[in-house]
Design a protein around this motif. Structure first.
Motif, PDB file in Angstrom:
ATOM      1  N   TYR A 116     -17.463 -11.596  -6.648  1.00  0.00           N
ATOM      2  CA  TYR A 116     -18.330 -10.423  -7.071  1.00  0.00           C
ATOM      3  C   TYR A 116     -18.667 -10.690  -8.368  1.00  0.00           C
ATOM      4  N   VAL A 117     -19.947 -10.188  -8.973  1.00  0.00           N
ATOM      5  CA  VAL A 117     -20.315 -10.164 -10.007  1.00  0.00           C
ATOM      6  C   VAL A 117     -20.677  -8.780 -10.569  1.00  0.00           C
ATOM      7  N   VAL A 118     -20.273  -8.309 -11.490  1.00  0.00           N
ATOM      8  CA  VAL A 118     -20.064  -6.819 -11.967  1.00  0.00           C
ATOM      9  C   VAL A 118     -20.882  -6.697 -13.283  1.00  0.00           C
ATOM     10  N   CYS A 119     -21.933  -6.163 -13.402  1.00  0.00           N
ATOM     11  CA  CYS A 119     -22.856  -6.033 -14.437  1.00  0.00           C
ATOM     12  C   CYS A 119     -22.950  -4.444 -15.034  1.00  0.00           C
ATOM     13  N   GLY A 120     -23.585  -4.588 -15.939  1.00  0.00           N
ATOM     14  CA  GLY A 120     -24.249  -2.972 -16.590  1.00  0.00           C
ATOM     15  C   GLY A 120     -25.436  -3.169 -17.135  1.00  0.00           C
ATOM     16  N   HIS A 121     -25.775  -2.839 -18.283  1.00  0.00           N
ATOM     17  CA  HIS A 121     -27.150  -2.976 -19.158  1.00  0.00           C
ATOM     18  C   HIS A 121     -28.574  -2.567 -18.636  1.00  0.00           C
ATOM     19  N   ILE A 122     -28.879  -2.638 -17.360  1.00  0.00           N
ATOM     20  CA  ILE A 122     -30.189  -2.436 -16.924  1.00  0.00           C
ATOM     21  C   ILE A 122     -30.279  -0.943 -16.362  1.00  0.00           C
ATOM     22  N   HIS A 123     -29.000  -0.147 -16.311  1.00  0.00           N
ATOM     23  CA  HIS A 123     -29.063   1.157 -15.895  1.00  0.00           C
ATOM     24  C   HIS A 123     -29.480   1.454 -14.579  1.00  0.00           C
ATOM     25  N   GLN A 124     -29.228   0.461 -13.733  1.00  0.00           N
ATOM     26  CA  GLN A 124     -29.547   0.617 -12.315  1.00  0.00           C
ATOM     27  C   GLN A 124     -28.218   0.251 -11.373  1.00  0.00           C
ATOM     28  N   PRO A 125     -27.890   1.501 -10.972  1.00  0.00           N
ATOM     29  CA  PRO A 125     -26.376   1.459 -10.064  1.00  0.00           C
ATOM     30  C   PRO A 125     -26.908   0.469  -8.678  1.00  0.00           C
ATOM     31  N   LYS A 126     -26.169  -0.524  -8.218  1.00  0.00           N
ATOM     32  CA  LYS A 126     -26.449  -1.316  -7.094  1.00  0.00           C
ATOM     33  C   LYS A 126     -25.250  -2.007  -6.462  1.00  0.00           C
ATOM     34  N   MET A 127     -25.179  -1.993  -5.480  1.00  0.00           N
ATOM     35  CA  MET A 127     -24.044  -2.946  -4.742  1.00  0.00           C
ATOM     36  C   MET A 127     -24.827  -3.822  -3.695  1.00  0.00           C
ATOM     37  N   LEU A 128     -24.999  -5.124  -3.671  1.00  0.00           N
ATOM     38  CA  LEU A 128     -25.717  -5.658  -2.875  1.00  0.00           C
ATOM     39  C   LEU A 128     -25.172  -6.924  -2.496  1.00  0.00           C
ATOM     40  N   VAL A 129     -24.873  -7.390  -1.175  1.00  0.00           N
ATOM     41  CA  VAL A 129     -24.708  -8.869  -0.873  1.00  0.00           C
ATOM     42  C   VAL A 129     -25.856  -9.899  -0.868  1.00  0.00           C
ATOM     43  N   MET A 130     -25.846 -10.864  -1.734  1.00  0.00           N
ATOM     44  CA  MET A 130     -26.892 -11.884  -2.086  1.00  0.00           C
ATOM     45  C   MET A 130     -26.601 -13.107  -1.862  1.00  0.00           C
ATOM     46  N   GLU A 131     -27.400 -13.977  -1.258  1.00  0.00           N
ATOM     47  CA  GLU A 131     -26.966 -15.315  -0.781  1.00  0.00           C
ATOM     48  C   GLU A 131     -28.268 -16.324  -1.423  1.00  0.00           C
ATOM     49  N   ASN A 132     -27.744 -17.395  -1.564  1.00  0.00           N
ATOM     50  CA  ASN A 132     -28.739 -18.487  -1.736  1.00  0.00           C
ATOM     51  C   ASN A 132     -28.200 -19.776  -0.878  1.00  0.00           C
ATOM     52  N   LYS A 133     -28.676 -20.850  -1.057  1.00  0.00           N
ATOM     53  CA  LYS A 133     -28.300 -22.030  -0.060  1.00  0.00           C
ATOM     54  C   LYS A 133     -27.136 -22.599  -0.381  1.00  0.00           C
ATOM     55  N   HIS A 134     -26.546 -22.230  -1.651  1.00  0.00           N
ATOM     56  CA  HIS A 134     -25.132 -22.486  -1.935  1.00  0.00           C
ATOM     57  C   HIS A 134     -24.052 -21.664  -1.496  1.00  0.00           C
ATOM     58  N   GLY A 135     -24.474 -20.338  -1.062  1.00  0.00           N
ATOM     59  CA  GLY A 135     -23.459 -19.466  -0.875  1.00  0.00           C
ATOM     60  C   GLY A 135     -23.837 -18.229  -0.890  1.00  0.00           C
ATOM     61  N   THR A 136     -22.736 -17.118  -0.878  1.00  0.00           N
ATOM     62  CA  THR A 136     -22.978 -15.584  -1.044  1.00  0.00           C
ATOM     63  C   THR A 136     -22.171 -15.101  -2.047  1.00  0.00           C
ATOM     64  N   THR A 137     -22.412 -14.034  -2.629  1.00  0.00           N
ATOM     65  CA  THR A 137     -21.660 -13.095  -3.819  1.00  0.00           C
ATOM     66  C   THR A 137     -22.191 -11.662  -3.317  1.00  0.00           C
ATOM     67  N   THR A 138     -20.957 -10.691  -3.995  1.00  0.00           N
ATOM     68  CA  THR A 138     -21.599  -9.320  -3.923  1.00  0.00           C
ATOM     69  C   THR A 138     -21.879  -8.979  -5.437  1.00  0.00           C
ATOM     70  N   TYR A 139     -23.220  -8.544  -5.573  1.00  0.00           N
ATOM     71  CA  TYR A 139     -23.647  -8.111  -6.965  1.00  0.00           C
ATOM     72  C   TYR A 139     -23.300  -6.676  -7.027  1.00  0.00           C
ATOM     73  N   ASN A 184     -23.638  -3.256  -9.998  1.00  0.00           N
ATOM     74  CA  ASN A 184     -23.806  -2.740 -11.265  1.00  0.00           C
ATOM     75  C   ASN A 184     -23.462  -1.448 -11.445  1.00  0.00           C
ATOM     76  N   SER A 185     -22.853  -0.998 -12.440  1.00  0.00           N
ATOM     77  CA  SER A 185     -22.050   0.333 -12.696  1.00  0.00           C
ATOM     78  C   SER A 185     -23.165   1.493 -13.171  1.00  0.00           C
ATOM     79  N   GLY A 186     -24.374   1.173 -13.379  1.00  0.00           N
ATOM     80  CA  GLY A 186     -25.496   1.930 -13.801  1.00  0.00           C
ATOM     81  C   GLY A 186     -25.120   2.514 -15.193  1.00  0.00           C
ATOM     82  N   ASP A 187     -25.102   3.946 -15.398  1.00  0.00           N
ATOM     83  CA  ASP A 187     -25.098   4.456 -16.800  1.00  0.00           C
ATOM     84  C   ASP A 187     -24.828   5.869 -16.595  1.00  0.00           C
TER      85      ASP A 187
END
Length: 283
Positions: free
Chosen positions: A197-220, A222-225
């Motif tokens: 999991y990678v959990v951020c703030g900063h951009i004021h955009q709440p989001k929960m999204l599984v993302m992947e590239n050729k090396h693997g996957t993670t869940t992104y 963002n707590s929003g604002d």
């Protein structure tokens, strides 16, 4: 009778206490409805950039008091520094009772690794031209103040609230691209470092999204604002969810009666007195 929802972790960010855009009363309502084991404040909690002595109302002080009460009652509170409260970075890795100030945080959650940080490290405008970013923050503050007058009129007419800044940002292609780039960079770094999991703030955009590239996957995530979206992240029963104040009013909670009855002078006095954590709190 305790009707508060127990959550393992609650994450809030971008509150911007000390600015006109902060919706402290809604945040107090939310905080009064939960009982978290861990509370993660993921940056831009007190807006030191835009701080004005003449504007720090009672509701903003009450948020600070509520957070301190959580810590005194046994909740682990992590204050992750952001760009608007970057002055606290000189105190990183220090603790007072159950409150820890950090620049980033890694937790193991049910066998998975979660990486928490604010996210301004990705923002070139802040890293290379802080004066310009601060000027932009001032303009944003004016816009949110104007938005309050607009929403006051809309509510009087029985119509839905409207976010000027949110609509402007969503309509500008470069802003949309920035958000997508932010999410991709955060996810790529998390995958590279083996975080689930990678959990951020900063951009004021709440989001929960599984993302992947050729090396693997993670869940992104963002707590929003608490300026535009009124959102938080909650972790319970091995699952994450986005709490949305406008949609998920699970109980008719209001700010604690104790906080409502306290004067500004009483709140300041309570905040400046550090309580000892309650070691006898029942699970």
């Amino acid at each position: 009778m305790n009707l508060k929802r127990k959550v393992e972790i609650a994450v809030i960010s971008d509150i911007h206490l000390g600015t006109y855009g902060c919706h402290a009363k809604q945040l107090l309502t939310y905080l009064s409805s939960i009982e978290p084991k861990k509370l993660i404040l993921n940056g831009d909690i007190v807006d030191i950039w835009q701080f004005k002595k003449r504007y720090f109302p009672k509701s903003h002080l009450s948020v600070i008091k509520k957070i301190m009460d959580f810590a005194a009652d046994g909740t682990e509170v992590y204050y992750i520094t952001g760009n608007h409260d970057e002055m606290l970075r000189k105190f990183a890795d220090t603790s007072i009772g159950n409150i820890s100030i950090v620049n980033k945080l890694v937790l193991e959650l049910d066998g998975k690794k979660a990486w928490f940080f604010h996210g301004d490290v990705f923002d070139i405008s802040i890293q290379n031209a802080k004066w310009l970013a601060k000027l932009g923050g001032w303009g944003y503050d004016v816009l949110t103040l104007l938005n309050r007058f607009v929403n006051w009129g809309l509510e009087k007419l029985g119509k839905e609230r409207y976010s000027l800044s949110k609509q402007i940002k969503n309509s500008v292609k470069s802003a949309v691209k920035y958000v997508k780039d932010f999410e991709k960079v955060a996810a790529d770094l998390a995958i590279e470092n083996g975080y689930d999991y990678v959990v951020c703030g900063h951009i004021h955009q709440p989001k929960m999204l599984v993302m992947e590239n050729k090396h693997g996957t993670t869940t992104y995530l963002n707590s929003g604002d608490w300026v535009e979206n009124f959102t938080a992240l909650e972790y319970q029963f091995k699952r994450w969810k986005i709490y949305n104040y406008n949609k998920d009013k699970l109980s008719p909670f209001f700010a604690d009666e104790e906080l409502k009855d306290m004067t500004v002078k009483d709140l300041i006095a309570a905040i400046t007195i550090v309580k000892s954590p309650n070691k006898n709190k029942k699970a």
